[in-house]
Design an enzyme around this catalytic site. Structure first.
Site, short mmCIF file in Angstrom:
data_model
loop_
_atom_site.label_atom_id
_atom_site.label_comp_id
_atom_site.label_asym_id
_atom_site.label_seq_id
_atom_site.Cartn_x
_atom_site.Cartn_y
_atom_site.Cartn_z
N TYR A 136 -2.41 0.17 10.12
CA TYR A 136 -2.59 -0.43 8.80
C TYR A 136 -1.30 -0.35 7.99
CZ TYR A 136 -4.12 -1.03 3.98
OH TYR A 136 -4.23 -1.44 2.68
N SER B 269 0.82 -1.21 0.00
CA SER B 269 0.00 0.00 0.00
C SER B 269 0.85 1.25 0.00
CB SER B 269 -0.90 -0.01 1.24
OG SER B 269 -1.47 1.26 1.47
#
Length: 369
Positions: free
Chosen positions: A181, A122
């Site tokens: 995250y 990501s």
């Protein structure tokens, strides 16, 4: 070239598009998926898949992973919990699925060697993107002061108070983790690359920017910006924008992302690399809300909250030169040209909006400044 591919999390948003991409290119595809309620229902998801073998199981379940790996030549690892805000209070859930799940997969791969492993990472691992100061120097470690954010000053500034200019972020920028995250995604990509080096498996991590397109989970308020806005507009409610809306993001169509994964399976000499997958363009969040409202024929102005979420960054958009060089990847679907397709898909879906729940969950934990 590997022809039998396992996709973990393959019934999700990106996974379903990747299944279609691989099937159209002559691959045989198996998916392993746990069918998380927040992401997709089993009936709705499986209805989109044909000619795909589905193994139902949790990525943390070694037995399920072992069964899914049988006979596979390559793995695309998509299985993950996704959401910056939620990761800041569902910590065990995110670390368990993303990091323990990856560890289980890698451990099972020792006894089931494959040709290539492609992991979905990501853009969140960068934290803030790259900036340029007024004197022309690049700033790789920009961070915002919490006191400034609380006072409503959201831009990144230099020591003299001058606003830094955001520029495209390439893979050389140092990682700067701003959320749980992001931490889990960085752990995933590093574990995969270390494993690949040790066991001589070509492993590559694709750092995905903001993925959008038909099929995204509208009921999940922690997913992409466009899906969140669409779920609000669909019920004639105002999209909510944190900060002032002038933060910049990179939006890449899910079909472009699926193609990038296929190329990562096919191209030689990509093992050991991390590669950005984005559009190479940037948009303000305000502009995105306006474009989507027009596409959905909902002339509704967004609600600008003037408050920031813990873990959010100001600006980050991609330099995709490495993807072009190593994968031959060039985006084909610009956001402004494909919002009509997204609007048509949203119009056919059940209206679900959990935005208020998301805001309440963050606010009661003090995660909104």
């Amino acid at each position: 070239m590997a022809k039998h591919v396992l996709i973990t999390g393959g019934v999700g948003f990106i996974g379903r598009h990747l299944c279609n991409e691989l099937l159209e290119s002559g691959y045989e595809v198996r998916v392993l998926d746990g069918f998380l309620d927040q992401v997709h229902s089993r009936a709705a998801a499986v209805a989109h898949l044909t000619d795909v073998e589905v193994v139902v199981g949790d990525i943390r379940d070694a037995d399920a992973v072992r069964v899914a790996l049988g006979g596979m030549d390559a793995v695309v690892h998509l299985a993950a919990e996704v959401g910056v805000g939620q990761s800041m209070y569902e910590i065990a859930r995110y670390v368990g699925t993303n990091d323990l799940g990856t560890a289980v997969l890698l451990q099972e791969l020792i006894a089931h060697p494959i040709e290539r492993l492609v992991v979905a990472s990501s853009m969140s691992v960068y934290g803030e993107g790259l900036y340029r100061a007024s004197d022309g120097r690049l700033v790789e470690t920009a961070r915002r002061d919490p006191a400034s954010i609380a006072a409503g000053r959201f831009d990144i500034t230099d020591a003299d108070g001058g606003v830094l200019d955001p520029v495209p972020t390439d893979e050389s920028k140092p990682v700067d983790l701003a959320s749980i995250y992001a931490l889990t995604k960085y752990a995933q990509e590093k574990a995969a690359l270390l494993f690949g080096q040790a066991y001589r498996i070509d492993s590559v991590a694709l750092r995905l920017f903001n993925v959008f397109g038909p099929g995204q989970a509208l009921a999940n308020p922690y997913t992409g910006v466009l899906a969140n806005f669409a779920s609000r507009l669909a019920i004639d409610e105002r999209p909510t924008i944190f900060e002032d809306g002038f933060q910049r993001r990179d939006f890449v169509h899910v079909r472009d992302v699926a193609r990038a994964f296929r190329l990562a399976l096919e191209r030689p000499q990509v093992g050991g690399n991390v590669i950005n997958v984005g559009s190479g363009r940037s948009y303000t969040v305000r502009d995105v809300a306006s474009l989507l409202a027009r596409a959905m024929d909902r002339p509704i102005e967004p609600e600008i909250l003037g408050r920031a979420r813990t873990g959010d960054i100001r600006n980050c958009f991609s330099d995709i030169g490495k993807a072009e060089a190593l994968l031959g990847f060039r985006p084909m679907f610009a956001m402004e040209d494909t919002l009509g397709e997204l609007a048509d898909w949203v119009a056919a879906q059940q209206r679900v909006d959990n935005n208020a729940t998301m805001r309440r969950e963050l606010e009661i934990r003090g995660l909104v400044s």
